[in-house]
Structure formats: C-alpha cells, structure tokens
Design an enzyme around this catalytic site. Structure first.
Site, PDB file in Angstrom:
ATOM      1  N   THR A  83      36.663  -4.848-106.180  1.00  0.00           N
ATOM      2  CA  THR A  83      37.258  -3.634-105.607  1.00  0.00           C
ATOM      3  C   THR A  83      39.530  -3.752-106.119  1.00  0.00           C
ATOM      4  O   THR A  83      39.889  -3.148-106.353  1.00  0.00           O
ATOM      5  CB  THR A  83      37.333  -2.459-105.413  1.00  0.00           C
ATOM      6  OG1 THR A  83      35.929  -2.137-105.615  1.00  0.00           O
ATOM      7  CG2 THR A  83      37.439  -0.868-105.895  1.00  0.00           C
ATOM      8  N   ALA A 101      29.237   2.286-112.356  1.00  0.00           N
ATOM      9  CA  ALA A 101      27.348   2.149-112.510  1.00  0.00           C
ATOM     10  C   ALA A 101      27.196   1.406-114.326  1.00  0.00           C
ATOM     11  O   ALA A 101      27.396   1.872-115.142  1.00  0.00           O
ATOM     12  CB  ALA A 101      26.308   4.038-112.969  1.00  0.00           C
ATOM     13  N   CYS A 108      18.381  -5.356-109.265  1.00  0.00           N
ATOM     14  CA  CYS A 108      17.068  -4.297-110.470  1.00  0.00           C
ATOM     15  C   CYS A 108      16.686  -3.864-109.939  1.00  0.00           C
ATOM     16  O   CYS A 108      15.867  -4.916-108.699  1.00  0.00           O
ATOM     17  CB  CYS A 108      16.518  -6.023-111.253  1.00  0.00           C
ATOM     18  SG  CYS A 108      15.934  -5.264-112.257  1.00  0.00           S
TER      19      CYS A 108
HETATM   20  C1  LIG Z   1      32.898  -2.937-111.913  1.00  0.00           C
HETATM   21  C2  LIG Z   1      31.959  -3.473-110.327  1.00  0.00           C
HETATM   22  C3  LIG Z   1      31.206  -4.347-111.179  1.00  0.00           C
HETATM   23  C4  LIG Z   1      30.350  -5.358-110.456  1.00  0.00           C
HETATM   24  N1  LIG Z   1      29.669  -6.209-111.188  1.00  0.00           N
HETATM   25  C5  LIG Z   1      28.249  -6.744-110.255  1.00  0.00           C
HETATM   26  C6  LIG Z   1      27.537  -7.451-110.491  1.00  0.00           C
HETATM   27  O1  LIG Z   1      27.450  -8.203-112.127  1.00  0.00           O
HETATM   28  N2  LIG Z   1      26.999  -8.474-109.851  1.00  0.00           N
HETATM   29  C7  LIG Z   1      27.446  -8.703-108.644  1.00  0.00           C
HETATM   30  O2  LIG Z   1      26.524  -9.529-107.587  1.00  0.00           O
HETATM   31  N3  LIG Z   1      28.209  -7.688-107.406  1.00  0.00           N
HETATM   32  C8  LIG Z   1      28.365  -6.400-109.200  1.00  0.00           C
HETATM   33  N4  LIG Z   1      29.343  -5.638-107.962  1.00  0.00           N
HETATM   34  C9  LIG Z   1      29.801  -5.727-106.503  1.00  0.00           C
HETATM   35  C10 LIG Z   1      30.999  -6.728-106.094  1.00  0.00           C
HETATM   36  O3  LIG Z   1      31.068  -7.432-106.598  1.00  0.00           O
HETATM   37  C11 LIG Z   1      30.947  -6.532-104.621  1.00  0.00           C
HETATM   38  O4  LIG Z   1      29.715  -6.986-104.178  1.00  0.00           O
HETATM   39  C12 LIG Z   1      31.258  -4.992-104.308  1.00  0.00           C
HETATM   40  O5  LIG Z   1      31.997  -3.993-104.915  1.00  0.00           O
HETATM   41  C13 LIG Z   1      31.915  -4.727-103.192  1.00  0.00           C
HETATM   42  O6  LIG Z   1      32.794  -5.255-102.507  1.00  0.00           O
HETATM   43  P1  LIG Z   1      34.067  -4.638-102.784  1.00  0.00           P
HETATM   44  O7  LIG Z   1      34.438  -3.482-101.795  1.00  0.00           O
HETATM   45  O8  LIG Z   1      35.417  -5.969-102.160  1.00  0.00           O
HETATM   46  O9  LIG Z   1      34.429  -4.076-104.479  1.00  0.00           O
HETATM   47  C14 LIG Z   1      30.534  -4.670-108.812  1.00  0.00           C
HETATM   48  C15 LIG Z   1      31.126  -4.254-108.524  1.00  0.00           C
HETATM   49  C16 LIG Z   1      32.041  -3.592-109.213  1.00  0.00           C
HETATM   50  C17 LIG Z   1      32.865  -2.625-108.906  1.00  0.00           C
END
Ligand SMILES: Cc1cc2nc3c(=O)[nH]c(=O)nc-3n(C[C@H](O)[C@H](O)[C@H](O)COP(=O)(O)O)c2cc1C
Ligand SMILES: Cc1cc2nc3c(=O)[nH]c(=O)nc-3n(C[C@H](O)[C@H](O)[C@H](O)COP(=O)(O)OP(=O)(O)OC[C@H]3O[C@@H](n4cnc5c(N)ncnc54)[C@H](O)[C@@H]3O)c2cc1C
Ligand code: FES
Lengths: 259, 308
Positions: free
Chosen positions: B269, B72, B132
C-alpha cells in the site's frame, strides 16, 4: 525533461476563491511546475503533501486547470477529509506531485466545439481554452450551484462564448437539462466535451447518443495510485470490460463507456 | 553501509537488495518505470494471475480507512497467457527479480499455472495466493485450512520445474504457525506473509457498504502490528526463509521485520503514498543500518532480544 515523473514541489500560493456558506470552500492552488516536457488539457495530476501523516494514505487527483513554464494551477473544491486538509496548505509547503496523468481532450481548432461543465468540472476547460488556437470556435455551457465567482470561469469568458445557468431552485434543473439538449443538438456535427457530476454527464451522454453527436466525457472516479496499478478506479468500457480511468481515461468517448 | 552490501540470497532466490513490491500494488512493474529505475528494487511481485482472464469485482472496489485501505479488486487480470506473451518480455529487459503471483481456486489449476510459468526464464519464483474461497470444500478460503495449504503447495512445487515456491500466508486464521508448518510440509521454499486482513466499511449517510463486495482486504500501516506478530510467530515455528509484508512505509518498518527474522520485505500500500516510494527504500535501509552500527544485514536479521 521527462514525459511524466514524481517530484517534490513547493506551494507557490493558495488563494480562496468566491464566497459560499462554507468559508474557503473553493481555492486555487498554484504549485511549482516539475520538469515535464508538456501537458495537455484534460490531463490531471495526483498530489499528496509530504508531511501528511499516515491517516490519509492516498494522494488526490486534480485536473490541470492552467499552467505556464514555472507553475501548475489546480482549482479545488473542499468536499471531504483530503480536500479539507489540502485547504490548510501554506505557501512554501512541499507537496509530492505526480503527472501529467491520463489522456487528454480532443483538440480540433477548426471544429465548432461545445464544452459542457457542471460545477467544479469547469476546471480542465480553463486549460483547454488557454491552449486552443481558435477560441472563437469554442462555447462553454456552465451549470453551477454556487455563485459564479467561486469558479475559474472569467478567464474562459474573456476569449470564448460562455453561457451560464445557476441551479438555485428545484425547477432550474429542468431548464438546465432542456438547454443542454438544445445545445447538444446544435453541435451534433461538431465536437462536444463534458466534465461534471455523474448525473450531469449521464444526461449529456443520453442526448448525444440520441442526436448522434460526438461527445467525450471526463470521469472523476476515486483513485489510489493514479498510475494504472491498483485497479481501484476502473469503469466499464463499451464492451463491458473494466478499464482504468487513470490511464485509459479520464476521458472516454460517450458511446464507449458505462456511466 | 552501502546498498550494494544489501544483496540477499535465500530459498533459491537471489536479489540485489531485500526490497520487493507486493502483488496487486505494483501492476506488472512497468507502470512505475516513469517514476524510478526498476533495477533499484530487489524484486517485483507481479499482480495476481489466473488461468483465464478475470474482470474482477464491481465498483466501488477501494476505500480509504484511517492509516490503511480496504480493497476488493477481485484479481482482475488478463490471464496467464497474456502475462507470458505481453508483460514478461518487457519485464525481462529490466534488471530485477520478477516473481509471478498465482491465483486459482483448486489445486489442479494451481499446478497448471505453475507448469506454464515453470519454463519462463523471466520468472524468478512463484508466489502462491491462497485467498480464493474453496467452494468445493465448504467455502472457507484455502488459506484457512492447513491441509489445503499443504495440498496446494505440493501441487505447485511438483510442476514448478525447480523454481522457488513461495506460499503467501493469510493472517485470517486461528494459528498462523500451523499454516506455516503445513506449507513447509507441502514443500514451500519460502513463506511470504501477510496477505490482507478481512475488513469492512460502511457509510451511515447512504446506509451502504463502502465496497460493492461488502467485505474486503485491509492493508497499510494500520495492519503492521498484526503482520509483525505473524512474521515473528512463523519465524519461531519454521526454518524456511520468510518475507515480511504488511504496512511497511519506511526503512524503520522494513528493519523491524528483518529484526524479527524476515530475509526480505514486500512493500504494498505504501506504493500509493507516491509512486517513487519503493525505489529509495533500500538506500534508506542501508543508511539506517549504518546509523545503528550494523555492518552486515545477516547480523541484524533475527536479532530481536526476547525477555527470558
Ligand atoms: C489493491 C491491492 C491489491 C492486491 N492484490 C493482491 C493480489 O493480487 N495477490 C496477492 O497475493 N495479494 C494482493 N494484495 C495484498 C498485498 O500484496 C499485501 O499482501 C497486503 O496489501 C499487505 O501489505 P501492505 O500493508 O504493505 O499493503 C493486494 C493489496 C492491495 C492493497
Ligand atoms: C481525473 C480527476 C480530476 C479531478 N479534478 C478535480 C478538480 O480539478 N477540482 C476538484 O475540486 N476536484 C477534482 N477531482 C475530484 C477530487 O479528486 C475529489 O473531490 C477529491 O479526491 C475528494 O477527496 P476528499 O478526501 O476531500 O473527499 P472524500 O472524503 O474522499 O469524499 C468526500 C465526499 O465525496 C464523495 N466522493 C469523493 N470522491 C468520489 C468519487 N470519485 N465518486 C463518488 N463519490 C465521491 C464521498 O463519498 C464523500 O461523500 C478530480 C477527480 C479526478 C479523478
Ligand atoms: S488509481 Fe490505481 S489504477 Fe487507477
């Protein structure tokens, strides 16, 4: 050679240190040194064994405790899942290591320098003492809960002035705090460095602000990436802005950070 | 098969390979430059940016969970102006497609952000983050309301100056295919999915939530099956190209998304497993495709054989 990088390195050896109720609570982990130019005391590395399954995703941050041209030594206390699994590493296992990360402690060879260490917070000071050209100007105040033999303090005691206080009974804490206050006052015109549990650093911060002493604290926030990207490790700086502990720290001036 | 055979071009976006890094997990990209050559990536999606700088949420903001993590962060970012003046000029010198990730809380502001970025030649495409909570319309996130998705996509597309618009879909909905159709109606050139799943962690020892925000987004290998299902459903429902995201942590994971129909993937991640993770993924994909006797990525894409 590189400023910093991520490399697979081998475990050279892993040695239990000291004895507590919980076997293997403290251990020294010596790893092959990657092709870095240099590291500075106070900097840290992130490590994650390459064959860890996905159930533990993040690497774990550890201060560089000591090092030479061929090895990097970390000093680890087992406190949870990740460190418990690190304790199972064997000589020859492969670990992903990225670093050296973060900023470093100020080094002023001719300034009387006080190091305040609480528990495992002593780790970066071994490297500090090793790299210092005038260790006669150094004093370590070390507050600890476990027996002294659990910590890498001997190497420091060999060259610098060391004062240790054990916290065994509740009233010991008051004595430790009082002594810390005296020492901070004594070093108000020198340089003071602190690493330990947050309440320990908060107390040092309060004394330093009162005495107008120059104090630097080293933060141990939880980290995921270690490279400034995830924004999970932030603290508030003196202006109330969130800044990454992994890249803007881990060391902050005590008058410029909210603990 | 060589990495050079992995070039992809879809929805107005051309990349040297289908491996992108996901928003919020790769900073503005340069944080990772010490660990690999950024030009080995197909694309970088920069961390979410808003009109004004944001401090983000209070700490703690991250928690490790089995095979995943909760976050978050609250879109902490320096604002679009700093992105354009400071991050972009440095990124432009890297030979990699840079996608801006837009965060706003109403359609007008999304449009404004798009307008500012539309003239930046260092930006290859715009990705729209609709997570949002929409306070004006009752508090549910934009991403949960197909009508809002269409409206926001339209607002961004109108001001994007011809740059491809990617709408990033949330999995926290009853029917993701309906949301995908709404984005296509609004004019999306590409869909990227999934964003994080809403989750929670608690500590029974101190009786506190693990995140100061109480709830947060779950990501990592734990969410891959959900992500794969979503990408599959969306690929069946619409014709625009899709980028698969969610739990990708190996070449095999990436190819699973391509096989259900994705044109490219984003790695999030898994960048935290080690900072050089994403740099070798395209090579690993090429090697794995060779082992599978696949000669062209296009032949593999969407090749999933469903039971009759
Ligand atoms: C620490 C963190 C910050 C993230 N910040 C954003 C963001 O600013 N904008 C966004 O669209 N997604 C954000 N995400 C979501 C990722 O871009 C992605 O959609 C999501 O983590 C699923 O992919 P993964 O399982 O490979 O992490 C964030 C994810 C993480 C873990
Ligand atoms: C820059 C830096 C340098 C460090 N140097 C050393 C070192 O030299 N030696 C060493 O032993 N440790 C060091 N640490 C701490 C070490 O990284 C953690 O102890 C380790 O990551 C814990 O992992 P775990 O999975 O075992 O614990 P977890 O299972 O994650 O946590 C175990 C327990 O500790 C608590 N905890 C863990 N981390 C934090 C935190 N940051 N804030 C609040 N509570 C927390 C948890 O709530 C839980 O109760 C350092 C940390 C940082 C950031
Ligand atoms: S640990 Fe990711 S920003 Fe510091």
């Amino acid at each position: 050679m590189a400023l910093r990088n991520c490399r697979n390195v081998k475990v050279l050896d892993i040695t239990p240190v000291g004895e507590t109720q919980r076997p293997g609570e403290f251990f020294e982990l010596r790893l092959e040194r990657p092709d870095w130019d240099a590291w500075k005391p106070g900097q840290f590395v992130m490590i994650r064994p390459v064959d860890w399954p996905m159930d533990i995703l993040w690497g774990r941050p550890f201060s560089i405790c000591s090092g030479d041209s061929r090895s990097v030594t970390l000093f680890v206390q087992k406190v949870g899942r990740g460190t418990a699994r690190l304790a199972e590493l064997k000589k020859g296992d492969t670990v992903a290591l990225w670093g050296p990360l973060g900023n470093s402690f100020a080094v002023e060879p001719d300034t009387p320098t006080l190091m305040l260490a609480g528990g495992i917070g002593i780790a970066p000071f071994r490297g500090y003492v090793e790299q210092h050209s005038h260790p006669e100007n150094l004093k370590l105040f070390f507050a600890h809960r476990m027996p002294l033999g659990c910590y890498p303090h001997e190497g420091i005691a060999a060259v610098a002035d060391v004062e240790c206080m054990a916290e065994e009974k509740p009233e010991d804490l008051q004595a430790i705090i009082a002594r810390m206050g005296e020492l901070v006052n004594e070093y108000r015109d020198g340089l003071i460095l602190c690493c330990g549990p947050t309440p320990f650093m908060k107390t040092a911060q309060r004394f330093a602000l009162e005495a107008g002493a120059r104090l630097y604290v080293s933060l141990e926030n939880r980290m995921a990436c270690g490279v400034g990207a995830c924004l999970g490790c932030v603290c508030k700086d003196g202006e109330g802005h969130h800044v990454q502990v992994c890249t803007k720290g881990p060391i902050f001036r005590a008058d410029n950070v909210e603990l | 098969m060589e990495v050079s055979d992995l070039k992809v071009s879809f929805g107005g976006l051309s990349m040297s390979n289908p491996v992108m890094t996901a928003s919020g997990t790769f900073g503005f990209g340069l944080e990772f430059a010490p660990y690999g050559d950024l030009s080995r990536l197909g694309g970088i999606v920069a961390k979410g940016i808003s009109m004004k700088p944001r401090e983000g949420n209070p700490m703690p903001r991250i928690a490790e969970t089995p095979c995943g993590m909760l976050n978050a962060i609250g879109i902490q970012n320096p604002g679009v102006e700093a992105f354009v003046k400071q991050a972009l000029p440095a990124l432009k010198r890297q030979d990699v497609a840079v996608v801006a990730n837009l965060y706003a809380c109403d359609a007008e502001e999304f449009g404004e952000l798009a307008g500012i970025l539309s003239t930046e030649d260092g930006v290859a495409a715009l990705e729209v983050n609709v997570s949002c909570p929409n306070v004006k319309e009752g508090g549910a996130a934009f991403g949960q309301d197909p009508a809002q998705i269409a409206k926001v996509t339209e607002a961004v597309k109108k001001r994007a100056g011809g740059k491809p618009v990617m709408l990033k879909l949330s999995p926290n909905v009853a029917d993701i295919a309906t949301c995908a159709r709404a984005a296509v109606e609004g004019g999306a050139d590409i869909l990227s999915l999934i964003n994080t799943l809403i989750g929670m962690g608690v500590d029974i020892r101190n009786r506190r939530p693990r995140l100061a925000n109480v709830v947060g987004g779950l990501s990592g290998p734990a969410i891959k099956p959900v992500a794969l299902r979503c990408v599959h459903q969306v690929c069946q429902a619409v014709d625009v190209p899709v980028i698969g995201i969610g739990g990708i942590a190996s070449a095999e994971d990436a190819l699973e998304f391509i096989m259900v129909g994705a044109h490219a993937v984003q790695v999030g991640t898994a960048n935290f497993l080690r900072p050089d993770f994403a740099f070798t993924l395209a090579e690993d994909m090429a090697q794995l495709l060779t082992e599978l006797c696949v000669e062209r990525l296009e032949d593999f894409r969407g090749s999933l054989q469903l039971p009759l």
